[in-house]
Motif scaffolding. Structure first.
Motif, PDB file in Angstrom:
ATOM      1  N   THR A 147       0.854  -1.185   0.000  1.00  9.63           N
ATOM      2  CA  THR A 147       0.000   0.000   0.000  1.00  9.63           C
ATOM      3  C   THR A 147       0.892   1.238   0.000  1.00  9.63           C
ATOM      4  O   THR A 147       1.778   1.367   0.840  1.00  9.63           O
ATOM      5  N   SER A 157      -1.664  -0.786  -3.696  1.00 13.43           N
ATOM      6  CA  SER A 157      -2.852   0.021  -3.433  1.00 13.43           C
ATOM      7  C   SER A 157      -2.408   1.468  -3.218  1.00 13.43           C
ATOM      8  O   SER A 157      -1.407   1.728  -2.543  1.00 13.43           O
ATOM      9  N   ASN A 174      -7.297  -0.139  -8.322  1.00  7.17           N
ATOM     10  CA  ASN A 174      -8.162  -0.709  -7.278  1.00  7.17           C
ATOM     11  C   ASN A 174      -7.324  -1.277  -6.150  1.00  7.17           C
ATOM     12  O   ASN A 174      -6.164  -1.620  -6.323  1.00  7.17           O
ATOM     13  N   ASN A 175      -7.932  -1.359  -4.992  1.00 11.54           N
ATOM     14  CA  ASN A 175      -7.204  -1.797  -3.795  1.00 11.54           C
ATOM     15  C   ASN A 175      -6.587  -3.163  -4.003  1.00 11.54           C
ATOM     16  O   ASN A 175      -7.177  -4.053  -4.571  1.00 11.54           O
ATOM     17  N   SER A 176      -5.385  -3.311  -3.507  1.00 10.37           N
ATOM     18  CA  SER A 176      -4.672  -4.583  -3.615  1.00 10.37           C
ATOM     19  C   SER A 176      -3.796  -4.745  -2.394  1.00 10.37           C
ATOM     20  O   SER A 176      -3.254  -3.770  -1.888  1.00 10.37           O
ATOM     21  N   SER A 177      -3.657  -5.994  -1.944  1.00  7.77           N
ATOM     22  CA  SER A 177      -2.845  -6.243  -0.755  1.00  7.77           C
ATOM     23  C   SER A 177      -1.470  -6.781  -1.098  1.00  7.77           C
ATOM     24  O   SER A 177      -0.601  -6.855  -0.263  1.00  7.77           O
ATOM     25  N   ARG A 218      -8.560  -8.073 -10.822  1.00  4.55           N
ATOM     26  CA  ARG A 218      -8.361  -6.701 -10.368  1.00  4.55           C
ATOM     27  C   ARG A 218      -7.874  -5.825 -11.516  1.00  4.55           C
ATOM     28  O   ARG A 218      -8.350  -4.700 -11.716  1.00  4.55           O
ATOM     29  N   SER A 258      -9.978  -2.797 -13.341  1.00  6.33           N
ATOM     30  CA  SER A 258      -9.400  -1.463 -13.431  1.00  6.33           C
ATOM     31  C   SER A 258      -9.510  -0.928 -14.857  1.00  6.33           C
ATOM     32  O   SER A 258      -9.878   0.231 -15.086  1.00  6.33           O
TER      33      SER A 258
END
Length: 571
Positions: free
Chosen positions: A120, A168, A213-216, A483, A487
């Protein structure tokens, strides 16, 4: 960690370098990891923000002057506040655009490292989101020049490749002074951000590399602190050499480092447990085999936890083969220990008979029957004391073979027996000795089958764990592709909504090509997994075939009588 430490610094020559003390800290942490990095202009409160994320009032250095306090990249490892068993690694970076810096590339290198190492990325700024604020994100727009995804130039301009690894992205606007209104209507923070970043003809570049988009996780799968440390060293060394860091090359390097370490850790778990068991040798083989299966499973678990993109199963094979070698070694040590104990038992039990032989006690009429009776008593007591020893039958066979010389001499010297009676007794002795030889051979075959069964069960457990990991990796790969696809679809929809039809149409082809590549990648992954399982099954079959060949050789050897063997009636 009680406080942050310097992770990446600048040496006397002005080149970036990783601090060894920080790497040693990362090597000691054995938990999954989430890496959060903060970047932004100097003197915008990044360190204060990171202290808050760490749940502390102090830690990262804070400044009250116009000078930048943080130099390089500082690291703080703390427990994740909401996810149990996860380590939160906070990376506080040196402020961008500090006028005191002499190297204009330094900021770009720091920003690139933050992108490469984080899951992040927080961009910290003050005031409002205006044209100036957006333009300050110049570091994002030149990422393709500072970071290579692949070692070749193929798909170098494909933004989907960056989507896969870009962390992210969170834009933290500090000291925001405007009301959240658009055309007099109250809006949320996200709606304001969308409005502020709205695409305008000829003014801004497509911000596809800015917000995803959010990603870990990233494409490099930074899942442990050890991988984080190795990657940091690889990237910093590459940047310091003047080259462009390449994710593909970094991953290849990590595969070697992490998988070799995974094999080593797995073997350490197995060997440590077996060494403790060795203190109790000799044991029944079933006890050794049972512990082998348990420790083999544990070793595989440790390996699976740390292994990193073992796509062809090369390192799992190495672990498997080394465990089998170690298992053979421990079985051999157990047999040696058992043999020693059996020989000690026989030596103690046969001492009185040996003394009688030296004194010539059996050199008289009827001496043969006396010798046989004493020998039978030795065997009876021995079988009682050594019945659970893995070498009991084999050692007894060897003992009786040695005593056959004395037996034959006593038989021939016994004046009480006729030649016919001696002949009959000699035949009975040979039959009895052959019976003991067969008994020893059967015990050896039983142990061989027990070993084969233990390995069969161990192999099944390895394959189960491997399949679970493969299924998980395939699931993560699909999620990563989804993901990236989502996007692109959102970007295309936004282009259509804002009237950029030509660009939206061009993206359709890009999306279809991306979908084709994702499907192909999933198929390749599935084939790789199937090949690993197939190769492992083949190795297991070869191992079993080798064991069966040993079994057949033993059976053939058992069928060959020893023409020189002679022994008393011991059955």
């Amino acid at each position: 960690m009680n406080k942050p430490v310097c992770f990446i610094d600048t040496d006397s020559a002005g080149k970036l370098c990783v601090q060894q003390s920080a790497l040693e800290i990362l090597e000691k942490i054995h938990k999954p990891v989430v890496v959060v990095a903060v970047v932004g202009l100097y003197r915008t409160g990044k360190s204060y923000l990171m202290n808050r994320l760490a749940g502390k009032q102090t830690g990262f250095a804070l400044g009250s002057t116009i000078e930048s306090k943080t130099k390089g990249i500082w690291m703080w490892c703390v427990p994740h506040p909401t996810k149990a068993g996860i380590t939160l690694v906070l990376l506080d970076t040196e402020g961008l655009e500090d006028v005191d810096k002499g190297d204009p590339k330094h900021d770009t290198n720091i920003f690139s490292l933050a992108v490469l190492l984080s899951s992040t990325l927080v961009y910290n700024s003050r005031g409002t989101i205006d044209n100036k604020a957006v333009m300050e994100l110049q570091y994002v727009t030149v990422l393709s020049e500072c970071i290579k995804v692949k070692s070749s130039d193929e798909d170098a301009e494909d933004s989907s490749e960056f989507v896969k690894f870009f962390p992210s992205f969170i834009w933290a606007v500090r000291d925001f002074t405007l009301e959240l209104k658009i055309n007099g209507k109250d809006v949320t923070e996200d709606e304001y951000l969308e409005f502020a970043l709205k695409l305008k003809h000829g003014n801004l570049k497509i911000l596809q590399n800015i917000i995803f988009n959010n990603s870990s996780t990233t494409i490099t799968n930074i899942k442990t602190t050890s991988i984080l440390g190795h990657l940091a060293k690889t990237y910093v060394d590459t940047i310091s050499s003047g080259a462009v860091p390449c994710l593909e090359n970094a991953v290849i390097a990590m595969v070697i480092i992490e998988n070799e370490a995974a094999v080593k850790e797995g073997l350490q778990v197995y060997q440590s447990g077996m060494e403790k068991l060795k203190d109790s040798f000799p044991l029944e083989q079933k006890d050794v085999s049972s512990e082998h299966q348990h420790l083999s499973s544990m070793a595989t678990q440790v390996f699976m936890k740390r292994s990193f993109k073992d796509t062809d199963g090369k390192y799992l094979k190495s672990l498997e083969e080394n465990i089998i070698k170690l298992f053979d070694g421990y079985l051999c040590q157990n047999e040696k220990s058992s043999k020693k104990r059996c020989e000690e038992i026989l030596s103690s039990l046969s001492a009185p008979v040996m003394e009688k032989l030296e004194q010539g006690f059996y050199a008289k009429p009827g001496g043969y029957d006396l010798f046989c009776t004493d020998l039978e008593n030795i065997v009876k007591k021995y079988n009682s004391q050594a019945k659970k020893e893995v070498k009991a039958e084999e050692v007894l066979e060897e003992f009786l073979k040695q005593k056959s010389v004395d037996s034959k001499a006593i038989l021939q010297a016994d004046k009480k027996l006729t030649e016919k009676e001696k002949k009959i007794k000699e035949e009975k002795e040979k039959a009895a000795f052959l019976g003991q030889k067969i008994k020893a051979g059967e015990e050896k075959q039983r142990q061989l089958k027990e070993k084969m069964e233990a390995e069969r069960q161990s192999n099944e457990e390895r394959m189960r764990q491997m399949k679970d990991k493969m299924d998980e990796e395939l699931r993560l790969q699909k999620e990563e592709a989804e993901r990236a696809m989502n996007s692109k679809l959102r970007e295309q929809a936004d282009l259509q909504e804002k009237g950029f039809k030509e660009k939206a149409d061009r993206m359709s082809q890009e999306i279809e090509e991306f979908r084709r590549k994702s499907t192909e990648a999933e198929s390749n992954k599935a084939r790789e997994f199937a090949a690993i399982l197939e190769n492992s099954d083949r190795r297991h079959e070869e191992f079993m075939a080798m064991m069966m060949q040993q079994h057949r050789e033993h059976m053939m050897a058992m069928q060959k009588p020893d023409p020189h063997a002679s022994i008393c009636r011991i059955m």
